[in-house]
Design an enzyme around this catalytic site. Structure first.
Site, PDB file in Angstrom:
ATOM      1  CD  GLU A 231      -2.827   1.050   2.515  1.00 13.43           C
ATOM      2  OE1 GLU A 231      -2.753   0.059   3.273  1.00 13.43           O
ATOM      3  OE2 GLU A 231      -3.677   1.951   2.656  1.00 13.43           O
ATOM      4  CG  HIS A 291      -7.235  -0.134   2.329  1.00 15.44           C
ATOM      5  ND1 HIS A 291      -6.174   0.065   3.185  1.00 15.44           N
ATOM      6  CD2 HIS A 291      -7.553  -1.460   2.442  1.00 15.44           C
ATOM      7  CE1 HIS A 291      -5.854  -1.083   3.757  1.00 15.44           C
ATOM      8  NE2 HIS A 291      -6.666  -2.015   3.328  1.00 15.44           N
TER       9      HIS A 291
HETATM   10  C1  RNT Z   1      -2.694   3.974   6.771  1.00 13.96           C
HETATM   11  C2  RNT Z   1      -3.157   2.911   5.853  1.00 13.96           C
HETATM   12  C3  RNT Z   1      -3.359   1.549   6.465  1.00 13.96           C
HETATM   13  C4  RNT Z   1      -4.007   1.605   7.854  1.00 13.96           C
HETATM   14  C5  RNT Z   1      -4.386   0.260   8.426  1.00 13.96           C
HETATM   15  C6  RNT Z   1      -4.755   0.355   9.863  1.00 13.96           C
HETATM   16  O1  RNT Z   1      -2.757   5.237   6.248  1.00 13.96           O
HETATM   17  O2  RNT Z   1      -4.323   3.322   5.201  1.00 13.96           O
HETATM   18  O3  RNT Z   1      -4.084   0.741   5.601  1.00 13.96           O
HETATM   19  O4  RNT Z   1      -5.116   2.432   7.873  1.00 13.96           O
HETATM   20  O5  RNT Z   1      -3.386  -0.648   8.220  1.00 13.96           O
HETATM   21 ZN    ZN Z   2      -5.350   1.888   3.962  1.00 10.68          ZN
END
Ligand code: RNT
Ligand code: ZN
Length: 424
Positions: A231, A291
């Protein structure tokens, strides 16, 4: 009750008539919606506190704000709240866990030593609830986040610790997938970054890539079962100037290593919309993870609402036939309202947007575009917004055995009185 049922039936009959005229099969849309898994994030339930001893809450640029009473403390209470939430949410669900929700039951172990057994209660719960599990290694809220760095730390010992943690998260993910017969998305988000201008941003980026490569070198993990994802992020609070795991670094990593790329809707410049990124990224990658969150002025992770942003995301997924290639997950945390309601609101909205996209007479809009008739395209896109979606949504909820309309709120009000507010 009978009244509601007959009202829903009448509404559905009307909606079917209108949609049929547009060439849309309402039953088919509801059936498709019911099949698509949406991964609900465990961490809205307890402000990302987790189940470790002395869990300290979020850090590393993310933050929960608010102090609404009744927060779940530990696995049993979170699972109790999850059962309540899931009973209000239609459609197919998964649960996304974070490594800091391990339940060690007195075992002395750090995150580099976590095992699938530490998640036995979660696996048991998921089996019972009929949901698959996703996973996230937890690279925050821990003393070994040294000066804000984990996998890209200049300190080799710190990197080694987090590399081991990453490996453990994959072993746990594989155990989830095997136990539940459902692939597990394992999402890597690292908070590493600089508050102010770095003198050297190349070294941490090189180290981040090296550390990730070390984690993924473990070939005992079946990548059909464990869908590793990385991510990216633009910035976080206190990490404003430079995030090591930036868009370019993580997208490049995913593409060169065959990993999923996680697009978080709060992780880009506010005028950018991630909806427009799927058709680009999916030219190169078989799968990505999404997400869904809602940033208000920054990546504030507010509860997901039925916004144009959310609708645009679901439209892109549905219209392009990406439902098997985009793993839909939620990621927000609001501690200022009832946390179970926060889950329900965001999940119901995600389902609403999905169903709504499935009901759009997309073929006619596409034909207008192909014919070069942009007037008709806009006209039809706008008229589609007021087609009778609401009665279909009600019928979908009823068919799924969850409350119709706002009836769920009363049940959560009762639950907070009976259960949540007694947690003192
Ligand atoms: C953080 C990311 C990540 C978290 C989670 C809790 O900016 O979005 O995905 O929110 O891992
Ligand atoms: Zn996230």
């Amino acid at each position: 009750m009978a009244d509601i049922e007959s009202r829903v039936a009448r509404g559905l009959a009307y909606a079917k008539e209108v949609y049929a005229e547009k060439g849309v099969d309402v039953e088919e849309a509801m059936a498709s919606c019911a099949k698509l898994p949406v991964s609900m994030h465990c961490w809205q339930g307890d402000d990302i506190m987790g189940c470790e001893d002395g869990g300290a809450g979020a850090s590393g640029g993310i933050q929960t704000t608010g102090n609404y009473p009744g927060r779940a403390r530990g696995g049993d209470e979170i699972r109790q709240d999850l059962d309540m939430a899931l009973a209000m949410i239609p459609g197919r669900k998964k649960l996304a866990l974070h490594a800091n929700y391990a339940e060690l039951n007195g075992r002395k172990a750090d995150r580099d030593e976590y095992r699938p057994e530490d998640f036995a209660n979660w696996i048991g719960w998921a089996r019972e609830a009929g949901v698959g599990l996703d996973m996230n290694p937890t690279f925050f809220s821990h003393e070994k986040v040294k000066d804000g760095f984990t996998l890209s730390s200049p300190d080799a010992g710190i990197r080694d610790f987090w590399v081991e943690h990453g490996k453990r998260s994959r072993e746990i993910s594989q155990a989830f997938a095997k136990a539940l017969g459902c692939p597990c998305v394992n999402n890597f988000w690292m908070p590493d970054g600089f508050k102010d201008t770095p003198a050297d941003s190349a070294t941490p980026r090189r180290l981040m890539v090296e550390s990730l490569d070390r984690i993924f070198a473990d070939k005992s993990v079946d990548t059909e079962l464990v869908l590793d994802a990385v991510e990216s992020k633009l910035f976080g609070i206190g990490v404003e100037r430079c995030t090591v795991g930036s868009h370019e670094l993580m997208m490049g990593y995913a593409m060169s290593r065959g990993k999923l790329y996680t697009l978080d809707s709060g992780h880009f410049h506010p005028t950018e919309q991630i909806a427009d990124k799927f058709t680009a990224v999916l030219q190169y990658l078989p799968r990505i993870q999404l997400h869904v969150t809602r940033g208000v002025r920054w990546d504030s992770d507010h509860v997901v609402t039925l916004s144009d942003d959310l609708q645009g995301i679901m439209d892109e997924i549905v219209f392009n036939g990406y439902t098997d290639r985009v793993m839909i997950g939620l990621d927000y945390f609001d501690a200022s309202i009832n946390r179970v309601a926060a889950w329900v609101i965001g999940m119901r909205n995600t389902q609403k947007a999905l169903l709504r996209s499935l009901l759009v007479p997309h073929q006619a809009i596409l034909q207008a575009e192909l014919a070069g008739d942009n007037t008709a395209r806009l006209a039809l896109q706008e008229e589609a917004k007021t087609l009778p979606f609401a009665p279909v949504w009600d019928a979908y909820c009823q068919a799924q055995g969850v409350p119709v309309g706002d009836a769920w709120l009363e049940q959560i009000r009762q639950y907070e009185k009976d259960v949540m507010w007694k947690r003192v």
